[in-house]
Design a protein around this motif. Structure first.
Motif, short mmCIF file in Angstrom:
data_model
loop_
_atom_site.label_atom_id
_atom_site.label_comp_id
_atom_site.label_asym_id
_atom_site.label_seq_id
_atom_site.Cartn_x
_atom_site.Cartn_y
_atom_site.Cartn_z
N GLY A 193 4.24 4.10 4.98
CA GLY A 193 2.72 3.96 3.36
C GLY A 193 3.58 2.28 2.63
O GLY A 193 4.01 1.49 3.58
N ASN A 194 2.73 2.86 1.71
CA ASN A 194 2.91 1.75 0.56
C ASN A 194 4.53 0.85 0.55
O ASN A 194 5.36 1.78 0.95
CB ASN A 194 1.93 1.55 0.21
N ASP A 199 0.91 5.31 -3.66
CA ASP A 199 0.15 5.64 -2.80
C ASP A 199 -0.99 4.83 -3.31
O ASP A 199 -1.13 4.45 -4.77
CB ASP A 199 -0.72 7.06 -3.33
N GLY A 200 -2.51 4.87 -3.48
CA GLY A 200 -3.75 4.52 -4.12
C GLY A 200 -3.72 4.58 -5.44
O GLY A 200 -4.07 3.97 -6.62
N GLU A 201 -3.17 6.63 -6.46
CA GLU A 201 -3.64 6.43 -7.85
C GLU A 201 -1.96 6.10 -8.30
O GLU A 201 -1.79 6.33 -9.36
CB GLU A 201 -3.54 8.10 -7.43
N LYS A 203 1.39 7.10 -7.05
CA LYS A 203 1.88 8.41 -7.59
C LYS A 203 3.40 8.16 -5.90
O LYS A 203 2.60 7.70 -5.27
CB LYS A 203 1.41 9.50 -7.43
N GLU A 205 4.85 8.36 -2.48
CA GLU A 205 4.38 9.17 -1.57
C GLU A 205 5.13 9.17 -0.79
O GLU A 205 6.46 8.87 -0.53
CB GLU A 205 3.25 8.62 -0.68
#
Length: 528
Positions: A193-194, A199-201, A203, A205
């Protein structure tokens, strides 16, 4: 032999793996009795078709029932999940919850296999199961650690296996914590992931979701078995690899901040402890009275050592019930400079001593708050007998240290139970059991009374007037540990060094320039 219930169970597991539904997977992988009727039927089929010596056949059954295309991208994740699933079947087939130590070992083995799956590409699916197993294992480990009669055989086996080596024995609770720590490391070392772990919100992940859940379970066990060095590793990894604490739920934040405050408290970093505990107390839900009480006990103690005492309304809260009787007498003694009351309140024979020892705060209060008592004592003595000086003639206010010595000696004698009429420091005729004595006195036993019958040769008792061999060349303690002029001078110098007072002067007289407050008060605490 046909196993329809097992087959249906495996087909549902395969469906959940395709959907990557970890929460539903946890609901299916039930491992704590009492079992639902369907699980009792599945356990019966396992015992008949796959007994203990047919474990390899059980693994083949799992491999055949779960399609090969469920294997993750990294390869090997399917194999590790098959191994875990077969161990799960073996656990529910063989576990006997009446045998707590055996249950602990089986649960620990099951968690070990689940942790292996956690590092694979399918790890996020198994994360809720790992968290649930870790919680159960920590409760069971702490419960067994409190029952030495149940783990006596384990302790004796470990001692025999050690062969008399000097290495420190790993307790049952610490062994469980070390296993949970491995799962925590896999959550903290998530690289998918990032790069920020969000994540995109915004939060957490992936496996990072479980960082603080697993860390709190580790810290709970490490603090239970008093392994602060191991707890330090948890804090270091979170500092280096975890997303911000504010992104996690309030329950996880509160628990972590509580243990962080406890860690700083144990390492004598009381200001840092106060900051962490205050944050934990503020974020703890008002209805969680038990948790708020735990935090408040250490928060009050940390603030006391910093010279800040609870306000009256703090004691009126539900979580503070009974704390006023414990802490308020100490606060009054510190504020008034009442050395006699402070000695008695912190004496090991005081009725509240066991309560303070239970929470592991007695030694910190005794050692760290004494300097505040001396500060108040010097201030009170100055108000009574100090020279206020003359500002017009540029004469500073002064305090004769001999006055402090007289007052401190009187209070110490009262604490030791020496009658005021008795001016001899080495006359212990009127002395009571309470108060301070020289440390060497624990190695020296008084002579046996004349009317006591002589001890038999086969009795393993101490001889008359026994003195420990290591102390044969030392002089007997001359009497109670009373203050001297050097004690008063060094104490005042230490207060000045710690910037608790401002002064200048000679060895005999103390020129007081002011008494510094510790910190600015807040809604819950005020300066002493």
């Amino acid at each position: 032999m046909a196993t329809p219930t097992v087959d249906k169970f495996l087909s549902e597991i395969a469906h959940l793996m395709r959907e990557k539904n970890g929460t539903a997977m946890l609901d299916f992988l039930c491992y704590e009795p009492p079992w639902p009727p369907l699980y009792n039927q599945m356990i019966s089929e396992l015992r008949q078709a796959y007994p203990v010596f047919q474990q390899a056949g059980l693994e083949r059954k799992c491999t055949e029932s779960l399609p090969a295309e469920e294997e993750g991208e990294s390869g090997g994740s399917f194999t590790s999940f098959i191994s875990f699933l077969s161990k799960y079947f073996a656990f529910i087939r063989d576990v006997d919850v009446s045998q707590l130590l055996e249950t602990h070992d089986r649960l620990k083995a099951l968690l070990g296999h689940a942790s292996i799956v956690l590092s694979a590409s399918t790890g996020l699916i198994i994360l809720p199961m790992v968290i649930s197993l870790s919680r159960t294992l920590s409760r069971l480990a702490i419960g067994l650690d409190k029952r030495p009669d149940l783990i006596a055989n384990l302790t004796s086996r470990e001692a025999t296996a050690g062969g008399g080596e000097a290495s420190e024995r790993v307790t049952l609770a610490e062994g469980s914590a070390n296993l949970i720590r491995e799962a925590f490391k896999k959550c903290a070392s998530e690289r998918s992931g990032n790069i920020s772990g969000l994540d995109g919100e915004g939060k957490p992940e992936g496996r990072r979701i479980g960082i603080y859940l697993m860390a709190n379970l580790c810290l709970k066990l490490f603090f239970h078995c008093k392994k602060l060095r191991s707890a330090e590793q948890i804090f270091a990894m979170i500092y280096q690899q975890s997303p911000p604490l504010s992104l996690y739920p309030a329950a996880q934040r509160t628990t972590f901040l509580y243990y962080l405050g406890r860690y700083h408290f144990a390492n004598n970093h009381f200001y840092r402890a106060q900051l962490a505990l205050q944050a934990a107390y503020d974020q703890c839900h008002r209805q969680a009275t038990r948790q708020r009480r735990l935090i408040l006990i250490y928060l009050i103690t940390s603030n006391m050592i910093l010279g800040r005492f609870p306000k009256a309304h703090t004691y009126q809260r539900p979580e503070a019930r009974g704390l006023r009787e414990k802490f308020e007498p100490l606060c009054h003694a510190i504020a008034k400079g009442d050395l006699e009351s402070f000695r008695r309140l912190t004496d090991i024979n005081h009725p509240s001593a066991n309560w303070f020892l239970h929470w592991r705060i007695l030694l910190q209060i005794t050692n760290r708050c004494e300097v505040l008592v001396w500060r108040s004592l010097a201030r009170k003595t100055f108000l009574i007998s100090g020279n206020l000086g003359d500002a017009a003639n540029k004469k500073a206010p002064t305090l004769d240290l001999d006055d402090v010595l007289v007052v401190a000696t009187l209070l110490e004698k009262r604490a030791l139970g020496i009658e005021p009429k008795d001016n001899k420091a080495d006359d212990l005729e009127h002395r009571q059991p309470e108060g301070r004595t020289h440390t060497n006195s624990i190695f020296i036993f008084p002579p046996t009374p004349a009317d006591t019958p002589p001890a038999k040769e086969d009795e393993d008792e101490l001889p008359d007037g026994y003195v420990d061999p290591d102390l044969l060349d030392f002089m007997d303690p001359p009497g109670p540990d009373l203050p001297t002029s050097e004690t008063v001078e060094s104490t005042i110098a230490s207060l000045s060094r710690a910037e608790k007072v401002r002064h200048h002067g000679s060895e005999e007289r103390f020129a007081a320039a002011g008494w510094l407050p510790e910190r600015v008060g807040d809604d819950n605490f005020e300066n002493g």
